[in-house]
Write a protein that holds these residues in place. Sequence first.
Motif, short mmCIF file in Angstrom:
data_model
loop_
_atom_site.label_atom_id
_atom_site.label_comp_id
_atom_site.label_asym_id
_atom_site.label_seq_id
_atom_site.Cartn_x
_atom_site.Cartn_y
_atom_site.Cartn_z
N MET A 4 129.98 -28.14 42.32
CA MET A 4 128.69 -27.66 42.83
C MET A 4 127.89 -26.98 41.73
O MET A 4 128.38 -26.13 41.00
CB MET A 4 128.90 -26.69 43.98
CG MET A 4 127.59 -26.15 44.54
SD MET A 4 127.79 -25.06 45.97
CE MET A 4 128.15 -26.26 47.25
N GLU A 135 132.85 -13.62 58.00
CA GLU A 135 132.45 -14.86 57.34
C GLU A 135 131.85 -14.61 55.96
O GLU A 135 131.45 -15.55 55.26
CB GLU A 135 131.43 -15.62 58.20
CG GLU A 135 132.01 -16.10 59.53
CD GLU A 135 130.95 -16.75 60.40
OE1 GLU A 135 129.76 -16.32 60.34
OE2 GLU A 135 131.30 -17.70 61.13
N GLU A 201 124.40 -16.04 46.34
CA GLU A 201 125.73 -15.70 46.88
C GLU A 201 125.77 -15.87 48.40
O GLU A 201 126.74 -16.42 48.94
CB GLU A 201 126.11 -14.27 46.49
CG GLU A 201 126.43 -14.10 45.02
CD GLU A 201 127.05 -12.75 44.72
OE1 GLU A 201 127.84 -12.26 45.57
OE2 GLU A 201 126.74 -12.17 43.67
N GLN A 204 125.61 -19.57 49.18
CA GLN A 204 126.90 -20.22 48.95
C GLN A 204 127.80 -20.09 50.16
O GLN A 204 128.44 -21.06 50.60
CB GLN A 204 127.58 -19.59 47.73
CG GLN A 204 129.01 -20.09 47.47
CD GLN A 204 129.02 -21.44 46.80
OE1 GLN A 204 128.68 -21.55 45.63
NE2 GLN A 204 129.42 -22.47 47.52
N ARG A 205 127.84 -18.88 50.76
CA ARG A 205 128.65 -18.67 51.95
C ARG A 205 128.13 -19.52 53.11
O ARG A 205 128.90 -20.13 53.85
CB ARG A 205 128.63 -17.19 52.35
CG ARG A 205 129.34 -16.27 51.39
CD ARG A 205 130.82 -16.60 51.28
NE ARG A 205 131.47 -16.65 52.58
CZ ARG A 205 132.39 -17.54 52.92
NH1 ARG A 205 132.76 -18.50 52.07
NH2 ARG A 205 132.93 -17.51 54.13
N LEU A 207 126.50 -22.35 52.96
CA LEU A 207 126.83 -23.75 52.70
C LEU A 207 128.31 -24.01 52.98
O LEU A 207 128.68 -25.05 53.55
CB LEU A 207 126.48 -24.11 51.26
CG LEU A 207 124.99 -24.12 50.93
CD1 LEU A 207 124.78 -24.22 49.41
CD2 LEU A 207 124.28 -25.26 51.64
N ASP A 208 129.17 -23.07 52.57
CA ASP A 208 130.61 -23.22 52.83
C ASP A 208 130.89 -23.27 54.33
O ASP A 208 131.86 -23.92 54.76
CB ASP A 208 131.39 -22.06 52.20
CG ASP A 208 131.40 -22.11 50.68
OD1 ASP A 208 131.07 -23.19 50.11
OD2 ASP A 208 131.71 -21.08 50.05
N LEU A 209 130.05 -22.58 55.10
CA LEU A 209 130.23 -22.53 56.56
C LEU A 209 129.52 -23.69 57.27
O LEU A 209 129.53 -23.77 58.50
CB LEU A 209 129.69 -21.21 57.10
CG LEU A 209 130.47 -19.95 56.68
CD1 LEU A 209 129.66 -18.70 56.96
CD2 LEU A 209 131.82 -19.89 57.40
N GLY A 210 128.89 -24.56 56.49
CA GLY A 210 128.19 -25.70 57.07
C GLY A 210 126.85 -25.34 57.69
O GLY A 210 126.36 -26.05 58.57
N ARG A 211 126.22 -24.26 57.24
CA ARG A 211 124.97 -23.79 57.83
C ARG A 211 123.76 -24.16 56.96
O ARG A 211 122.88 -23.34 56.70
CB ARG A 211 125.02 -22.29 58.06
CG ARG A 211 126.10 -21.89 59.05
CD ARG A 211 126.13 -20.40 59.31
NE ARG A 211 127.24 -20.04 60.16
CZ ARG A 211 127.58 -18.80 60.50
NH1 ARG A 211 126.84 -17.79 60.05
NH2 ARG A 211 128.62 -18.56 61.26
N SER A 212 123.74 -25.37 56.50
CA SER A 212 122.59 -25.85 55.74
C SER A 212 121.54 -26.40 56.71
O SER A 212 121.82 -26.66 57.88
CB SER A 212 123.01 -26.93 54.74
OG SER A 212 123.52 -28.06 55.43
#
Length: 246
Positions: A4, A135, A201, A204-205, A207-212
């Motif tokens: 990434m 989260e 930052e 990033q969290r 995106l990791d949680l699928g909240r795009s």
Amino acid sequence: MRAMVLLAADTSTTRGSVALKVPDSKVMERDLPEGLPHSETLLPAIQELLAASGLGPKDVTALAVGVGPGAFTGLRVGLSTFKGLAFTSRLPLAPVPSLDAVAYPLLLEGRKALVAADARKGELYAACYSGITSEGLPARDCDVALITHHAFSQFCLHCPAGKRIVAGTGLAMIKGMVDSIPFLAPAGDDMAYPRASFVMEIGQRMLDLGRSVTPSELFPFYVRPPDATPYREAAGPASGNSPGRK
């Protein structure tokens, strides 16, 4: 899997900034030149940051952008730029509330925060925070509210108990009240503006949680409707908790 490369920005205030995160390298950040409109400085700053890392636009794999609340014109510039980048390259995009980015470094230190951003016209965008969620995101205690600076003391009464650090571009407007309230303390001047590195930052969290979101789902988090908005659209409560969406 492709590593990434995350590009982030916040243009919600006069002191905009951009940041770039490259795998196995520290985060690089640039302030946008003051005194010039973000429409003239944002893209050149992005290009300079990428060039300094030996990268080009096609190397970016994800985006995060501050969605406000803040200056309407600045927000439009940042969001339209990142919409274009996301649409052209089909990149995942994280919409980050700009007040969350102000609170975030304080929350990481284990302190509670109250962010008061200058909304102009003698008003403030205000929100209180108690920590970091499980989260890894800022834990906001209330909706972001639009208040007059005279109502700041009353707003504080609705925040959960505990000592709080007050940060944000509106601090100068309420400094006397902050000094007079025992459970509040002012942050330093360096904590006033949302930094692109903290937008990154939080993004990033998300995106990791699928909240795009997709480009068509990215909206400014105005809280207060723009002055040019027709009255029938402007009517409604002056608070909100749905970043990036109308």
